[in-house]
Design a protein around this motif. Sequence first.
Motif, PDB file in Angstrom:
ATOM      1  N   SER A 191      76.038  36.864 -21.283  1.00  0.00           N
ATOM      2  CA  SER A 191      74.525  36.867 -21.074  1.00  0.00           C
ATOM      3  C   SER A 191      73.926  35.638 -20.663  1.00  0.00           C
TER       4      SER A 191
ATOM      5  N   PRO B 137      65.354  30.701 -20.106  1.00  0.00           N
ATOM      6  CA  PRO B 137      66.226  30.924 -21.315  1.00  0.00           C
ATOM      7  C   PRO B 137      66.540  29.369 -21.962  1.00  0.00           C
TER       8      PRO B 137
ATOM      9  N   SER C  61      69.161  40.653 -20.003  1.00  0.00           N
ATOM     10  CA  SER C  61      70.353  39.661 -20.294  1.00  0.00           C
ATOM     11  C   SER C  61      69.909  38.357 -21.156  1.00  0.00           C
ATOM     12  N   VAL C  62      68.547  38.131 -20.826  1.00  0.00           N
ATOM     13  CA  VAL C  62      67.915  36.974 -21.658  1.00  0.00           C
ATOM     14  C   VAL C  62      67.769  37.392 -23.066  1.00  0.00           C
TER      15      VAL C  62
ATOM     16  N   SER D 248      70.985  45.318 -18.181  1.00  0.00           N
ATOM     17  CA  SER D 248      70.372  44.273 -17.345  1.00  0.00           C
ATOM     18  C   SER D 248      71.194  44.267 -16.066  1.00  0.00           C
TER      19      SER D 248
ATOM     20  N   ASN E 241      65.728  41.446 -17.069  1.00  0.00           N
ATOM     21  CA  ASN E 241      65.544  40.148 -18.248  1.00  0.00           C
ATOM     22  C   ASN E 241      66.249  40.530 -19.657  1.00  0.00           C
TER      23      ASN E 241
ATOM     24  N   SER F  43      72.070  35.929 -16.804  1.00  0.00           N
ATOM     25  CA  SER F  43      70.833  35.515 -16.853  1.00  0.00           C
ATOM     26  C   SER F  43      70.438  34.224 -15.712  1.00  0.00           C
TER      27      SER F  43
ATOM     28  N   LEU G 156      67.856  35.434 -12.757  1.00  0.00           N
ATOM     29  CA  LEU G 156      66.520  34.581 -12.574  1.00  0.00           C
ATOM     30  C   LEU G 156      66.361  33.872 -11.174  1.00  0.00           C
TER      31      LEU G 156
END
Length: 428
Positions: A182, A202, A155-156, A110, A153, A186, A190
């Motif tokens: 994370s 998230p 990381s989500v 990510s 994404n 995120s 985003l």
Amino acid sequence: MVCLFELKRKKNSRVDGLTLFNIWYSWIYLLIPGILSYDSFYIPEIYKRYQNFRENSLANYIAFLVIVVFYIIFILAYLTLKKKKISNKISISKKDINIRKICPILLIISVLGFFLFTSGYGGVMNTYKNINTIRSGVYERNTFSAIARMFINYSVVSMLFSYVYLKKNRFKLSIFMIFLLSFIFSMIFLLFSGGRAGLLFPIIQLIILKILLNKEFKVNINLLLICIGVFIIMIYGKEIMANLNKGSDYIVKSLIVEGWQMKNVFKNFVKNFVHPYYSLIIAINKIGIEENPIYFLNPLYTVKFFLKLFGFSYHGTISHLNTELILGIYDSNIPPGIIALSYYNFLYPGVLIGAIFYALILVIIEKYFKRLKNNIYGLVFYSMTIDIFAQYIWNGDIRVLIMQRIMIIILMIFILFKNTKLIERGSD
């Protein structure tokens, strides 16, 4: 009507796909129109040219009837299709995924994807400045960066996997640090999605998982602080990023303190969700009169859009048409939402077909994941799938869904097929 149905109906868990659908539908298509009708202050500037629609009782009545009919058809189709026999006998691997291995890998991918994406557009700040034109395809194409962006994404996913592991097992500092990193990444990543409402993704995921794991929902101080932080970022994140060079004093005084009036705060929140209702109004007033329906061709337009990455010419997707009708410019900043998309497809029959189709998709999701919720990956992917489905209510353009979630969907399919096997057909 929606709230009464949700409270009275029987369900296997406190939250499912239909719960999220009902929440988003109530907010987008019932509360938002009510707020806009109550006070024009909440109408964003970009829609002011259509403010006369607020006084156009006929347009509003038609839109209201379409909203009610869509919901009724959707529910009837959902309840009917739910009784049908759809294959859902799944053989599940007893061995769960290795969180200690997969989460760091997903997080690293990510982060690398983010830096490769931004480097292709002149760095982090220049990318953020031009994120809307990059998202719409107007900005000069960079195929490598566009592909790298699709991995952000992850990381989500890393955040959700580590969260479920922490809830189901003893506390481990290493897993907690992965979760924390994370989550932070995120939130940052985003902001580069081009739409601040995506920051809810998230948070909603964590709330869904918390309810599914605990069988109830209790607000604690940590969750409350996280929600407040995300709320501030969602409202002022764009302005803060754009004014970083003016220093923290200017940001705190001008953007937060002076702007922190309840009516302004609520307006800044509401404006993220106005477009589906206005898109429906526009569709009703334009399609079949000034513009022809698109006859369910948006998936084909989406394929052509992605072929643009490889040098092919392309036809704009439904967001391009919707934005052009609303703003008068060829861009794709305003997705239509599912009801307007259905109307764009084939007028009133398109609304009926759209309601039945979305009900079928939800039934398939619920039946497929029915036996997968005991595993970490099954629980996480179920929560992500129903949330993606519910968020499509205010999106309505599959191109945007693919751009934001395609690598998550590919990862989901890979892990599910690797760890599950269909062993019987035709069962309930």
